[in-house]
Design an enzyme around this catalytic site. Structure first.
Site, PDB file in Angstrom:
ATOM      1  N   TRP A 194     -30.840 -49.591   4.771  1.00 40.98           N
ATOM      2  CA  TRP A 194     -31.725 -48.442   4.661  1.00 40.98           C
ATOM      3  C   TRP A 194     -33.152 -48.858   5.056  1.00 40.98           C
ATOM      4  O   TRP A 194     -33.632 -49.907   4.651  1.00 40.98           O
ATOM      5  CB  TRP A 194     -31.703 -47.899   3.215  1.00 40.98           C
ATOM      6  CG  TRP A 194     -32.717 -46.808   3.036  1.00 40.98           C
ATOM      7  CD1 TRP A 194     -32.621 -45.523   3.457  1.00 40.98           C
ATOM      8  CD2 TRP A 194     -34.007 -46.939   2.425  1.00 40.98           C
ATOM      9  NE1 TRP A 194     -33.762 -44.830   3.151  1.00 40.98           N
ATOM     10  CE2 TRP A 194     -34.642 -45.681   2.513  1.00 40.98           C
ATOM     11  CE3 TRP A 194     -34.684 -47.995   1.825  1.00 40.98           C
ATOM     12  CZ2 TRP A 194     -35.917 -45.438   2.012  1.00 40.98           C
ATOM     13  CZ3 TRP A 194     -35.967 -47.759   1.330  1.00 40.98           C
ATOM     14  CH2 TRP A 194     -36.562 -46.486   1.419  1.00 40.98           C
ATOM     15  N   ASP A 362     -36.541 -31.389   1.287  1.00 40.27           N
ATOM     16  CA  ASP A 362     -35.841 -31.311  -0.005  1.00 40.27           C
ATOM     17  C   ASP A 362     -36.699 -30.628  -1.086  1.00 40.27           C
ATOM     18  O   ASP A 362     -37.920 -30.812  -1.115  1.00 40.27           O
ATOM     19  CB  ASP A 362     -35.538 -32.761  -0.427  1.00 40.27           C
ATOM     20  CG  ASP A 362     -34.495 -32.835  -1.518  1.00 40.27           C
ATOM     21  OD1 ASP A 362     -34.093 -31.785  -2.038  1.00 40.27           O
ATOM     22  OD2 ASP A 362     -34.091 -33.970  -1.835  1.00 40.27           O
ATOM     23  N   ARG A 438     -28.024 -42.032  -6.291  1.00 41.58           N
ATOM     24  CA  ARG A 438     -29.113 -41.055  -6.200  1.00 41.58           C
ATOM     25  C   ARG A 438     -28.765 -39.822  -7.062  1.00 41.58           C
ATOM     26  O   ARG A 438     -29.024 -38.694  -6.695  1.00 41.58           O
ATOM     27  CB  ARG A 438     -29.372 -40.620  -4.759  1.00 41.58           C
ATOM     28  CG  ARG A 438     -30.849 -40.333  -4.506  1.00 41.58           C
ATOM     29  CD  ARG A 438     -31.088 -39.652  -3.161  1.00 41.58           C
ATOM     30  NE  ARG A 438     -32.520 -39.501  -2.916  1.00 41.58           N
ATOM     31  CZ  ARG A 438     -33.047 -38.511  -2.227  1.00 41.58           C
ATOM     32  NH1 ARG A 438     -32.308 -37.586  -1.689  1.00 41.58           N
ATOM     33  NH2 ARG A 438     -34.348 -38.443  -2.050  1.00 41.58           N
ATOM     34  N   LYS A 471     -32.261 -29.660   9.089  1.00 46.13           N
ATOM     35  CA  LYS A 471     -32.095 -31.111   8.917  1.00 46.13           C
ATOM     36  C   LYS A 471     -30.912 -31.288   7.984  1.00 46.13           C
ATOM     37  O   LYS A 471     -30.969 -30.885   6.819  1.00 46.13           O
ATOM     38  CB  LYS A 471     -33.374 -31.702   8.323  1.00 46.13           C
ATOM     39  CG  LYS A 471     -33.319 -33.200   8.051  1.00 46.13           C
ATOM     40  CD  LYS A 471     -34.698 -33.668   7.586  1.00 46.13           C
ATOM     41  CE  LYS A 471     -34.717 -35.116   7.128  1.00 46.13           C
ATOM     42  NZ  LYS A 471     -36.020 -35.487   6.548  1.00 46.13           N
ATOM     43  N   TRP A 472     -29.828 -31.875   8.479  1.00 44.94           N
ATOM     44  CA  TRP A 472     -28.558 -31.979   7.733  1.00 44.94           C
ATOM     45  C   TRP A 472     -28.439 -33.417   7.221  1.00 44.94           C
ATOM     46  O   TRP A 472     -28.111 -34.323   7.969  1.00 44.94           O
ATOM     47  CB  TRP A 472     -27.395 -31.626   8.666  1.00 44.94           C
ATOM     48  CG  TRP A 472     -26.050 -31.571   8.016  1.00 44.94           C
ATOM     49  CD1 TRP A 472     -25.354 -32.595   7.451  1.00 44.94           C
ATOM     50  CD2 TRP A 472     -25.215 -30.405   7.876  1.00 44.94           C
ATOM     51  NE1 TRP A 472     -24.142 -32.157   6.974  1.00 44.94           N
ATOM     52  CE2 TRP A 472     -24.031 -30.811   7.228  1.00 44.94           C
ATOM     53  CE3 TRP A 472     -25.346 -29.064   8.254  1.00 44.94           C
ATOM     54  CZ2 TRP A 472     -22.979 -29.928   6.949  1.00 44.94           C
ATOM     55  CZ3 TRP A 472     -24.305 -28.189   7.974  1.00 44.94           C
ATOM     56  CH2 TRP A 472     -23.137 -28.627   7.320  1.00 44.94           C
ATOM     57  N   ASP A 473     -28.668 -33.584   5.932  1.00 43.80           N
ATOM     58  CA  ASP A 473     -28.794 -34.927   5.365  1.00 43.80           C
ATOM     59  C   ASP A 473     -27.513 -35.350   4.635  1.00 43.80           C
ATOM     60  O   ASP A 473     -26.668 -34.516   4.287  1.00 43.80           O
ATOM     61  CB  ASP A 473     -29.977 -34.920   4.381  1.00 43.80           C
ATOM     62  CG  ASP A 473     -30.675 -36.261   4.296  1.00 43.80           C
ATOM     63  OD1 ASP A 473     -30.066 -37.274   4.663  1.00 43.80           O
ATOM     64  OD2 ASP A 473     -31.838 -36.284   3.835  1.00 43.80           O
ATOM     65  N   MET A 474     -27.391 -36.632   4.355  1.00 45.99           N
ATOM     66  CA  MET A 474     -26.243 -37.177   3.603  1.00 45.99           C
ATOM     67  C   MET A 474     -26.729 -38.465   2.955  1.00 45.99           C
ATOM     68  O   MET A 474     -26.883 -39.486   3.623  1.00 45.99           O
ATOM     69  CB  MET A 474     -25.115 -37.464   4.597  1.00 45.99           C
ATOM     70  CG  MET A 474     -23.773 -37.723   3.987  1.00 45.99           C
ATOM     71  SD  MET A 474     -23.298 -39.450   4.004  1.00 45.99           S
ATOM     72  CE  MET A 474     -21.588 -39.331   3.556  1.00 45.99           C
ATOM     73  N   ASN A 475     -27.003 -38.390   1.644  1.00 45.18           N
ATOM     74  CA  ASN A 475     -27.807 -39.448   1.036  1.00 45.18           C
ATOM     75  C   ASN A 475     -27.085 -40.429   0.121  1.00 45.18           C
ATOM     76  O   ASN A 475     -27.729 -41.034  -0.741  1.00 45.18           O
ATOM     77  CB  ASN A 475     -28.970 -38.816   0.277  1.00 45.18           C
ATOM     78  CG  ASN A 475     -30.135 -38.520   1.205  1.00 45.18           C
ATOM     79  OD1 ASN A 475     -30.373 -39.276   2.144  1.00 45.18           O
ATOM     80  ND2 ASN A 475     -30.835 -37.438   0.969  1.00 45.18           N
ATOM     81  N   ASP A 543     -35.841 -43.752   7.658  1.00 45.96           N
ATOM     82  CA  ASP A 543     -36.849 -43.347   6.673  1.00 45.96           C
ATOM     83  C   ASP A 543     -38.087 -44.231   6.752  1.00 45.96           C
ATOM     84  O   ASP A 543     -39.102 -43.921   6.142  1.00 45.96           O
ATOM     85  CB  ASP A 543     -36.264 -43.403   5.255  1.00 45.96           C
ATOM     86  CG  ASP A 543     -35.510 -42.124   4.907  1.00 45.96           C
ATOM     87  OD1 ASP A 543     -35.642 -41.137   5.656  1.00 45.96           O
ATOM     88  OD2 ASP A 543     -34.796 -42.107   3.894  1.00 45.96           O
TER      89      ASP A 543
HETATM   90  C1  GLA Z   1     -33.474 -38.616   2.798  1.00 47.23           C
HETATM   91  C2  GLA Z   1     -34.101 -38.362   4.155  1.00 47.23           C
HETATM   92  C3  GLA Z   1     -35.573 -38.094   3.984  1.00 47.23           C
HETATM   93  C4  GLA Z   1     -35.771 -36.909   3.056  1.00 47.23           C
HETATM   94  C5  GLA Z   1     -35.078 -37.167   1.736  1.00 47.23           C
HETATM   95  C6  GLA Z   1     -35.116 -35.937   0.861  1.00 47.23           C
HETATM   96  O1  GLA Z   1     -33.894 -39.818   2.266  1.00 47.23           O
HETATM   97  O2  GLA Z   1     -33.877 -39.437   5.011  1.00 47.23           O
HETATM   98  O3  GLA Z   1     -36.182 -37.858   5.232  1.00 47.23           O
HETATM   99  O4  GLA Z   1     -35.263 -35.763   3.667  1.00 47.23           O
HETATM  100  O5  GLA Z   1     -33.721 -37.531   1.920  1.00 47.23           O
HETATM  101  O6  GLA Z   1     -34.488 -36.127  -0.339  1.00 47.23           O
END
Ligand code: GLA
Length: 723
Positions: A194, A362, A438, A471-475, A543
């Site tokens: 990361w 977010d 998370r 923005k389609w995220d996956m954390n 990030d």
């Molecule tokens: C991830 C994304 C960030 C942001 C956060 C929001 O870490 O990479 O750019 O959108 O989620 O929770």
């Protein structure tokens, strides 16, 4: 382009850039095996390389099979190197023997059922060879598909497995592609974690198996589903190399194995560590596709072939060839702490500066004011945004900006209405504990009702307001990845069924909103792969937005992926990830190397920085056609020294971007030679003219300002095509 020669039963896939030779050869028992004796520079006569198929002569302790270049190696028959296929029958036998059973050649390139793949727009662009191999005992068939593009040094491969027998089989491995090259090769791959994704590592030849892989449920930050076999003397501009990229976003394995007989085998496919698949009679299983790009002239030419293929024939849709908007994202400006006033203040400043798109990150839904709740509840938080998304979007549009929104649709927070209603909808392994990361769990995207929920939840929001970008995220990554819907013995299908489900969702949602610009993200660049780019033409690269750190991240990413795929933003200083202070010019010049944007509170910048931001925005609007669609060339590597340089070129201009990390006293004047500059006369910024060939011969001076983290961008506009 694809010739079949009956006498030797030889297939020759050839264009001006690459040749691939396949041959059906009888083994000691007269069984027809499929071998791949050659992949490399274009050959005049494929017969000239058939001697490579012969097993080693003379006495040998071992099976001759361990030296042959099998196109689709299987387990349990004396090859011993990494195999593509392991199919287990009802008795637990792992041995599979696949022999040639027929072939056909078609114009064009068909799509893959349920999976992303490279495509053609016209059947004349490519030809596809289908070769069927069959195991007589079990009835397992493997249909190998090789597509050769007419005008690219590119071949794609994938395999369709079908059980034509009468008993079920369990696939323990169902690989996508295998290439065996004579000689020893460096393995080049992209590794990281990361916030430090895709560093380039070059591993010298070794007499062992080298593997890069993921079993995280995503292609991952750590390894990328991409590898290069490079001749040990290959450089950026010379020598042979073969790049291979999987068009897949989940668990994968790539092995480079060198044996004692002087050859190197590369295999690519799903990761057998987290995969099994029951194949009942009549059922088929489609393995993902691999893109191969060959270069006789070093790594840049290989990367450029992959860039144009991915940009033009993997990415799709309205935004594929369009200039991407300059965006501003509120994440680092506000994190979860925002209200309409704060948002509109940033948006107003953005509009003044010429920025084109505002992205609300977010925190806009459920009761999400921290990262501990509400994922899954995709309903606007009216306490935070009393005007709703439609009201906010109207206000933002009123300022002349487009409006974008963050989602993390594959996730569920334990503290959410969705989880309370459907606790069984997340991935989980029976009664084992459900480990959060998370503070969230992962939805079981293999389940149809979950897919439909996600499609409807996201689509509902997109219908509820004017939303131009997602923005389609996956954390987080997988743990205890099981599925309630899979019967005993089928839990090993969970990870791949997740990906198939996700791809169905992405196909449906992006298809329903064709003009929305989608950008994928996974904790930054944790799912940066050709699979995601098939649905969303850009990805948030990392990030880590620090300009100096971004040099390596963007440079490494460029080994496979085009600049038009990389989100690159200017953020505030001290930088939020590394605490470093770089000047606004350097930050902008680094972000120029990708899809340009900002990730800071514009209204909190100094007047001087605001003026610089306005200059950047004006510059990007002029240059982005070249930076997003032009030819990208790496010139000086951040992994090798203090100065990084890259270049963009199209028919109209050449842009040199150079960055010096640390200043030093009495530094030597620096010059860098440009590469592959189209012929003609160019106008430099100061008004002087210079010929394209002199830019390559004499180079361009780099007048760095006398401080750390300095950059210079030199633009040469072509004013005449001939001198
Ligand atoms: C991830 C994304 C960030 C942001 C956060 C929001 O870490 O990479 O750019 O959108 O989620 O929770």
């Amino acid at each position: 382009m694809i010739h079949y020669e009956q006498t030797n039963r030889t297939f020759h896939l050839r264009n001006d850039f690459v040749s691939l030779v396949l041959r059906v050869q009888l083994d000691g028992d007269n069984e027809p095996e499929l071998l791949m004796p050659y992949l490399g520079a274009p050959l005049c006569d494929p017969a000239s390389c058939l001697y490579l198929c012969a097993p080693r002569g003379g006495a040998s302790f071992d099976s001759p099979r361990q030296t042959l270049p099998y196109a689709c190696p299987t387990d349990g028959r004396g090859d011993y190197r990494p195999a593509l296929v392991c199919a287990v029958d009802g008795q637990g036998q792992r041995c599979t023997e696949l022999f040639y059973a027929g072939h056909r050649i078609e114009a064009g390139k068909p799509g893959l059922n349920g999976l992303p793949a490279a495509y053609v727009e016209d059947a004349a662009e490519a030809e596809t060879l289908f070769i069927t191999l069959r195991d007589a005992l079990t009835g397992l068939e493997a249909e190998l598909r090789y597509t050769l593009y007419a005008d690219r040094p590119v071949i794609t491969e994938s395999i369709l497995y079908t059980n034509t027998g009468s008993a079920p089989l369990t696939l323990q491995s169902a690989g996508s592609a295998c290439v065996t090259l004579p000689g020893r090769y460096d393995l080049i791959h992209l590794h990281g974690a990361w916030a430090k994704e895709r560093s380039i590592e070059r591993v010298p030849p070794a007499r062992l198996s080298r593997e890069i892989s993921s079993c995280r449920g995503a292609s991952g930050h750590e390894h990328n589903p991409f590898a290069v076999l490079a001749a040990p003397d290959a450089t950026e501009f010379s020598g042979e190399c073969l790049g291979a990229a999987l068009v897949y976003s989940g668990d994968f394995s790539i092995t480079a194995d060198e044996n004692a007989y002087g050859s190197t085998r590369l295999t690519l496919g799903l990761n057998p560590r987290s995969f099994t698949w029951q194949l009942h009679p009549g059922e088929a299983f489609q393995a993902p596709e691999v893109l191969f790009a060959y270069s006789a002239n070093g790594l840049n030419a290989m990367s450029q072939a992959l860039h144009s293929l991915i940009r033009q024939r993997v990415c799709r849709g309205y935004w594929r060839d369009r200039e991407r908007p300059i965006l501003i994202n509120n994440w680092e400006a506000t994190y979860f702490d925002f209200d309409p006033e704060k948002i509109l203040k940033i948006a107003r400043a953005a509009a003044e500066d010429g920025i084109e798109l505002f992205v609300l990150d977010d925190g806009w839904f459920g009761k999400r004011n921290r990262d501990n709740c509400s994922l899954g509840d995709w309903v606007v938080n009216r306490e935070k945004l009393p005007c709703g998304l439609d009201g906010l979007s109207r206000d933002i549009h009123g300022l002349g900006l487009k409006f974008g929104l963050w989602f993390e649709p594959e996730m569920v927070s334990p503290d959410s209405d969705l989880y309370r209603a459907h606790p069984d909808w997340c991935l989980h392994a029976g009664s084992r504990r459900r480990t959060t990361a998370r503070q969230q769990l992962i939805l079981d995207m293999g389940r149809r009702e979950v897919q439909d929920y996600v499609i409807e939840a996201v689509s509902g929001v997109l219908r509820s307001a004017q939303i131009d970008y997602v923005k389609w995220d996956m954390n987080r990554n997988f743990m205890e990845a099981g599925s309630d819907t899979l019967a005993d013995g089928r839990q090993g299908e969970t990870a791949h069924r997740y990906m198939l489900g996700l791809y169905r969702v992405l196909e449906t949602v992006t298809g329903a909103f064709p003009q929305v610009l989608f950008e994928s993200c996974s904790g930054g660049g944790g799912r940066f792969d050709a699979g995601m780019l098939h649905y969303m033409p850009q990805t948030w690269t990392s990030d880590d937005t620090d300009a100096a750190a971004r040099l390596s991240i963007q440079y490494g990413t460029s080994l496979c992926y085009p600049a038009s795929a990389m989100g690159a933003h200017v953020s505030a200083v001290p930088n939020h990830q590394v605490g470093r202070v770089t000047d606004m010019r350097m930050r902008g010049d680094v972000a120029l190397g990708g899809n340009f944007g900002y990730e800071l509170d514009l209204s909190a910048q100094t007047d001087a920085d605001r003026a610089e931001i306005r200059r950047q925005v004006r510059q990007v609007k002029v240059l982005r056609r070249t930076t997003q669609q032009g030819v990208f060339t790496r010139l000086l590597s951040p992994f090798a020294g203090n100065v990084t340089a890259w270049q963009f070129a199209d028919e109209d201009r050449v842009i040199l971007c150079a960055y010096r990390v640390l200043n030093m006293p009495n530094g030597e004047p620096l010059r860098v030679r440009l590469r592959g500059v189209p012929e003609g006369l160019y106008q430099a910024a100061e008004g002087s003219t210079v010929s394209g060939s002199d830019l390559m011969r004499a180079g361009v001076p780099l007048p760095f300002a006398p401080h750390d983290f300095a950059s210079c961008v030199a633009v040469f506009e072509r004013i005449r095509k001939v001198l």
